[in-house]
Design a protein around this motif. Structure first.
Motif, PDB file in Angstrom:
ATOM      1  N   ASN A  68       4.107  -4.888  11.140  1.00 22.66           N
ATOM      2  CA  ASN A  68       4.019  -5.203   9.708  1.00 22.66           C
ATOM      3  C   ASN A  68       2.680  -4.769   9.129  1.00 22.66           C
ATOM      4  O   ASN A  68       2.611  -4.241   8.004  1.00 22.66           O
ATOM      5  N   THR A  69       1.599  -4.958   9.899  1.00 23.96           N
ATOM      6  CA  THR A  69       0.278  -4.552   9.422  1.00 23.96           C
ATOM      7  C   THR A  69       0.215  -3.045   9.202  1.00 23.96           C
ATOM      8  O   THR A  69      -0.325  -2.572   8.190  1.00 23.96           O
ATOM      9  N   LEU A  70       0.783  -2.290  10.140  1.00 20.96           N
ATOM     10  CA  LEU A  70       0.693  -0.827  10.073  1.00 20.96           C
ATOM     11  C   LEU A  70       1.721  -0.209   9.136  1.00 20.96           C
ATOM     12  O   LEU A  70       1.496   0.884   8.601  1.00 20.96           O
ATOM     13  N   THR A  71       2.839  -0.867   8.934  1.00 19.77           N
ATOM     14  CA  THR A  71       3.878  -0.276   8.075  1.00 19.77           C
ATOM     15  C   THR A  71       3.860  -0.826   6.658  1.00 19.77           C
ATOM     16  O   THR A  71       4.418  -0.210   5.746  1.00 19.77           O
ATOM     17  N   THR A  72       3.217  -1.980   6.471  1.00 15.88           N
ATOM     18  CA  THR A  72       3.196  -2.595   5.139  1.00 15.88           C
ATOM     19  C   THR A  72       1.779  -2.931   4.675  1.00 15.88           C
ATOM     20  O   THR A  72       1.343  -2.502   3.602  1.00 15.88           O
ATOM     21  N   GLY A  73       1.045  -3.715   5.482  1.00 18.56           N
ATOM     22  CA  GLY A  73      -0.267  -4.203   5.071  1.00 18.56           C
ATOM     23  C   GLY A  73      -1.266  -3.115   4.719  1.00 18.56           C
ATOM     24  O   GLY A  73      -1.769  -3.041   3.589  1.00 18.56           O
ATOM     25  N   LEU A  74      -1.562  -2.253   5.687  1.00 15.37           N
ATOM     26  CA  LEU A  74      -2.533  -1.180   5.446  1.00 15.37           C
ATOM     27  C   LEU A  74      -2.044  -0.171   4.406  1.00 15.37           C
ATOM     28  O   LEU A  74      -2.824   0.234   3.528  1.00 15.37           O
ATOM     29  N   LEU A  77      -2.567  -1.617   0.901  1.00 14.79           N
ATOM     30  CA  LEU A  77      -3.954  -1.774   0.471  1.00 14.79           C
ATOM     31  C   LEU A  77      -4.655  -0.439   0.247  1.00 14.79           C
ATOM     32  O   LEU A  77      -5.409  -0.269  -0.710  1.00 14.79           O
ATOM     33  N   PHE A  78      -4.411   0.513   1.145  1.00 15.59           N
ATOM     34  CA  PHE A  78      -5.183   1.756   1.097  1.00 15.59           C
ATOM     35  C   PHE A  78      -4.355   2.979   0.725  1.00 15.59           C
ATOM     36  O   PHE A  78      -4.909   4.012   0.335  1.00 15.59           O
ATOM     37  N   GLY A  79      -3.043   2.897   0.872  1.00 14.39           N
ATOM     38  CA  GLY A  79      -2.138   3.926   0.373  1.00 14.39           C
ATOM     39  C   GLY A  79      -2.308   5.316   0.945  1.00 14.39           C
ATOM     40  O   GLY A  79      -1.966   6.302   0.292  1.00 14.39           O
ATOM     41  N   ILE A 233      -5.050 -10.454  -2.414  1.00 20.34           N
ATOM     42  CA  ILE A 233      -5.895 -11.071  -3.433  1.00 20.34           C
ATOM     43  C   ILE A 233      -7.355 -10.701  -3.208  1.00 20.34           C
ATOM     44  O   ILE A 233      -8.076 -10.307  -4.126  1.00 20.34           O
ATOM     45  N   LYS A 234      -7.792 -10.803  -1.938  1.00 21.60           N
ATOM     46  CA  LYS A 234      -9.201 -10.545  -1.644  1.00 21.60           C
ATOM     47  C   LYS A 234      -9.606  -9.124  -2.003  1.00 21.60           C
ATOM     48  O   LYS A 234     -10.679  -8.887  -2.566  1.00 21.60           O
ATOM     49  N   TYR A 235      -8.752  -8.164  -1.684  1.00 25.77           N
ATOM     50  CA  TYR A 235      -9.083  -6.770  -1.957  1.00 25.77           C
ATOM     51  C   TYR A 235      -8.908  -6.398  -3.429  1.00 25.77           C
ATOM     52  O   TYR A 235      -9.373  -5.349  -3.856  1.00 25.77           O
ATOM     53  N   SER A 236      -8.242  -7.255  -4.204  1.00 24.90           N
ATOM     54  CA  SER A 236      -8.077  -6.973  -5.630  1.00 24.90           C
ATOM     55  C   SER A 236      -9.125  -7.682  -6.480  1.00 24.90           C
ATOM     56  O   SER A 236      -9.328  -7.328  -7.640  1.00 24.90           O
TER      57      SER A 236
END
Length: 490
Positions: A68-74, A77-79, A233-236
């Protein structure tokens, strides 16, 4: 062939279910039995493939939360890449984790049946597993998550061996128990009762030792400040919004040493800014540790900054950087994976301890550095307790949070140091030198807990993973005294 694959899969599932956050750690004492049946009468190269597939499957299942982190999270956030690319990276991670176990299978098939003495067999099997697991944890791609010893983080009696052997000593024992259980079952399937009796005795031993452990009481108050801020939220948020959030949620906490997580300001070096001034005005009467990147002339660092009485005191720069996200390892090989970069590619700092007013010398670690025993060992040589600041907000599962906090338990017992872990949305708490822990309830913003200092160094702190050298020497001895050469193929 089908039976072999079923045995490999059973071992991979059994090992996974014993890991922190899954079903029950005690399964680890029988999890490898099907693997040993799969390895029966196999030549070196076939054995190598079998053990590689075992550890690949185990890694794929155990670390599934990274998908999930590699396919959605990152990507969100970074696109810089899509879900399919992220999944391919996950497969690469599992391959890299499993590669050292080619060695385990190869040596198992090469020499096991040629050992001179029956006593040598379990010692040899334990040794080659330890060496393979050790190799997995070194270098720029090193990672120690998923060690068999992880299963026993809540077995406080058994882990009291750690100040003398480290986690690899526990791995050695676990493999020997599995191998001897396999030999009993190979001799007679009805020996299952005997195998279960041996495991039950191990559990009784754990309970007996645990009953004699003293109660450790800390005397130095520390505020654990868990920010509970989801990644999106934190990164926005702007830095000004984050400092306002800290003022609203933590300004009423006690004026003791206060520890915030890693990367509270994820992309901003707030030093010498109005944000820093506002932060220091809010917490001007205390000493606190807070994480954010620090940018020097040519380098960026993932840092934990120490302030005391509204003044910059010092900072720790992360040493063991997360491959591909925080640093690009082996650039000539992996240069095409640069798109995985987070906010920055960081430079590595250096290990050092800090003299914090009223608390003595303290060693600080950032994020997954707590997975590496050598870091805690080096820091504990000159520190009285250890601090881990981390951001576990990448995960939508409790499993990685438990697996991460389990490392604080191992590091505390190995070094006989209290370990404080403060996370963003993960698990925050204090672990004493015997593995007892107190954690903050879910959703808690802050709580005052008490830490205890210690300056005595354990045997493991002084001599490290000496067991690796002992295992290597025993493997060499086994090879030299082997009865005859083996064919490398079936």
């Amino acid at each position: 062939m089908i039976q072999t694959f079923l045995n490999i899969t059973l071992s991979a599932l059994g090992t996974t279910l014993s890991m922190p956050g899954y079903l029950y750690g005690g399964f680890v004492f029988i999890a490898l039995i099907p693997l040993f049946f799969a390895l029966e009468k196999k030549r070196p190269f076939t054995s190598a493939i079998i053990t590689f597939v075992y550890f690949f499957l185990f890694s794929f299942i155990n670390f599934h939360y990274l998908i999930n982190t590699l396919t959605t999270g990152l990507p969100e956030l970074f696109g810089r890449f899509g879900a399919s690319t992220g999944f391919a990276v996950y497969l690469l991670f599992c391959v890299l984790e499993a590669l050292p176990f080619l060695l385990f299978g190869f040596l198992y098939g090469l020499w096991l049946e040629k050992t001179r003495l029956r006593l040598f067999e379990p010692l040899f099997v334990g040794s080659i597993y330890v060496i393979s697991d050790y190799l997995r944890g070194i270098g720029d791609l090193g990672f120690t998550g998923g060690r068999l010893s992880d299963a026993l983080y809540n077995f406080k009696g058994l882990i009291q061996i750690l100040p003398y052997t480290g986690t690899l000593g526990l791995v050695f024992i676990i493999v020997i128990v599995n191998y001897e259980s396999y030999k009993l079952l190979k001799k007679n399937k009805q020996n299952i009762v005997l195998v279960l009796s041996i495991v039950a005795l191990i559990f009784l031993l754990n309970g007996a030792i645990e009953s004699f452990l003293p109660k450790s009481v800390g005397d130095k108050p520390v505020v654990l400040a868990q920010t509970n801020m989801p990644q999106k939220i934190k990164y926005s948020y702007e830095a000004s919004e984050i400092v306002k959030y800290l003022q609203d949620n933590f300004s009423e906490s006690h004026n003791y040493l206060t520890i915030f997580p890693e990367g509270v300001f994820p992309g901003t070096d707030i030093r010498n800014s109005e944000i820093e001034k506002s932060l220091l005005d809010t917490f001007k009467n205390r000493t606190f540790i807070i994480g954010f990147p620090t940018l020097e002339t040519k380098d960026a660092y993932n840092s934990a900054i120490i302030y005391s009485k509204a003044t910059f005191l010092n900072k720790y720069d992360k040493v063991q950087l997360f491959p591909f996200v925080e640093t690009l390892p082996y650039k000539t090989i992996f240069d095409r994976l640069e798109f995985l970069k987070g906010m920055y590619y960081f430079s590595s700092g250096e290990l050092k301890t800090f003299d914090i007013p009223g608390y003595g010398k303290v060693g600080i670690q950032i994020c997954f550095e707590s997975f590496f025993p050598y870091i805690s060992r080096k820091l504990s040589e000159k520190s009285e307790f250890l601090v881990v600041v981390t951001n576990d907000g990448w995960y939508n599962s409790k499993i990685p949070l438990i697996q991460h906090f389990a490392q604080a338990i191992f590091r505390a017992v190995e070094t006989r140091r209290n370990v404080i872990q403060v996370s963003n949305t993960g698990i925050s708490g204090i672990v004493d030198e015997y593995g007892n822990y107190t954690i903050l309830p879910d959703g808690t913003a802050w709580r005052t807990l008490y830490v205890k200092s210690n300056t005595q160094n354990t045997f493991y702190t002084k001599y490290g993973d000496y067991i690796v050298i002992a295992c290597l020497l025993f493997i060499i001895l086994t090879g030299i005294t082997a009865k005859k050469k083996s064919s490398l193929f079936d």
